[in-house]
Write a protein that holds these residues in place. Structure first.
Motif, PDB file in Angstrom:
ATOM      1  N   VAL A 130       0.844  -1.191   0.000  1.00  0.00           N
ATOM      2  CA  VAL A 130       0.000   0.000   0.000  1.00  0.00           C
ATOM      3  C   VAL A 130       0.882   1.245   0.000  1.00  0.00           C
ATOM      4  N   ARG A 131       0.565   2.162  -0.904  1.00  0.00           N
ATOM      5  CA  ARG A 131       1.305   3.422  -0.991  1.00  0.00           C
ATOM      6  C   ARG A 131       0.939   4.325   0.195  1.00  0.00           C
ATOM      7  N   PRO A 132       1.755   5.338   0.454  1.00  0.00           N
ATOM      8  CA  PRO A 132       1.448   6.256   1.555  1.00  0.00           C
ATOM      9  C   PRO A 132       0.092   6.958   1.415  1.00  0.00           C
ATOM     10  N   ASP A 133      -0.405   7.108   0.183  1.00  0.00           N
ATOM     11  CA  ASP A 133      -1.716   7.745  -0.003  1.00  0.00           C
ATOM     12  C   ASP A 133      -2.873   6.779   0.234  1.00  0.00           C
ATOM     13  N   GLY A 134      -2.567   5.543   0.662  1.00  0.00           N
ATOM     14  CA  GLY A 134      -3.596   4.567   0.982  1.00  0.00           C
ATOM     15  C   GLY A 134      -4.046   3.710  -0.184  1.00  0.00           C
ATOM     16  N   VAL A 135      -3.453   3.921  -1.361  1.00  0.00           N
ATOM     17  CA  VAL A 135      -3.834   3.182  -2.559  1.00  0.00           C
ATOM     18  C   VAL A 135      -3.086   1.854  -2.617  1.00  0.00           C
ATOM     19  N   ILE A 136      -3.810   0.794  -2.987  1.00  0.00           N
ATOM     20  CA  ILE A 136      -3.222  -0.532  -3.125  1.00  0.00           C
ATOM     21  C   ILE A 136      -2.377  -0.565  -4.397  1.00  0.00           C
ATOM     22  N   GLN A 137      -1.079  -0.751  -4.241  1.00  0.00           N
ATOM     23  CA  GLN A 137      -0.171  -0.886  -5.379  1.00  0.00           C
ATOM     24  C   GLN A 137      -0.187  -2.328  -5.883  1.00  0.00           C
TER      25      GLN A 137
END
Length: 172
Positions: A130-137
Motif C-alpha cells: 500500500v502506498r502512503p496515499d492509501g492506494v493498493i499498489q
C-alpha cells in the motif's frame, strides 16, 4: 456470502485491530510510509509460520526500503502471543480480525476443518503493498495456504515501482 475483492489502484479499506504489544493498528488511510500488510491464517498454519519466519529475516530490508510491516490474523491474543514467544517475530502484529473486517478487505474466509485446527473462521493468506496515499499498489489474495508471493521478488518489484513511479497495474 461473496466478498467484494479489492482492486489494485483503489484505496485499502480502513480497519482497526488490537495490536499485540498494546494499542491498536490502524490499517488503511494515509501514512508517512509504504505498508506491507500481510494477513495470515493463524497459529494453526505451519505454512504461515514459515512465511512469517521468512518475513522476519527480511523485515529490515522492507523497512530500509520505506515500508512499515504489519501482520494480522483472526487469532486470539493468547495464540498470537504464543507464536511470537516461539518465533521471535518483532514486526507489528494485530489479532482478532473479525469476519466483517475480512469481508471488508475482500480476503477469502474458511471454516476450520476440525476443532483441532482452530475454533473460529479465519482468513486465508493475503498480501497488500500500500502506498502512503492509501492506494493498493499490489494485492495478492489466496484461497489456500500454499499460494503466496515470494517476499524477495515482491520487495525487488516494489523498489522498482517506487523508483520509477509506476502506477498500480491490472486496473483495466
Amino acid at each position: 456470502m461473496i466478498n467484494s475483492k479489492p482492486e489494485a489502484g483503489s484505496l485499502l479499506p480502513k480497519i482497526s485491530v488490537d495490536k499485540l504489544d498494546g494499542g491498536t493498528l490502524e490499517i488503511g488511510g494515509t501514512k508517512d510510509r509504504y505498508t506491507l500488510f500481510v494477513v495470515y491464517r493463524g497459529k494453526h498454519c505451519g505454512r504461515c509460520k514459515r512465511y512469517l519466519n521468512g518475513l522476519q529475516t527480511r523485515a529490515a530490508d522492507w523497512e530500509a526500503a520505506g515500508f512499515d510491516v504489519v501482520v494480522v490474523s483472526a487469532d486470539t491474543k493468547n495464540k498470537a502471543e504464543q507464536d511470537v514467544a516461539e518465533f521471535g517475530w518483532n514486526f507489528d502484529i494485530g489479532y482478532g480480525l473479525t469476519e466483517e473486517q475480512m469481508q471488508k478487505l475482500g480476503v477469502y474466509i474458511s471454516d476450520p476443518l476440525s476443532p483441532d485446527e482452530t475454533d473460529r473462521r479465519f482468513s486465508e493468506p493475503a498480501v497488500f503493498c500500500v502506498r502512503p496515499d492509501g492506494v493498493i499498489q499490489i494485492v495478492c489474495l489466496s484461497n489456500g495456504p500454499a499460494a503466496r508471493p515470494d517476499l524477495d521478488e515482491l520487495l525487488d518489484g516494489m523498489k522498482f515501482n517506487i523508483e520509477h513511479k509506476r502506477p498500480a497495474r491490472g486496473t483495466v
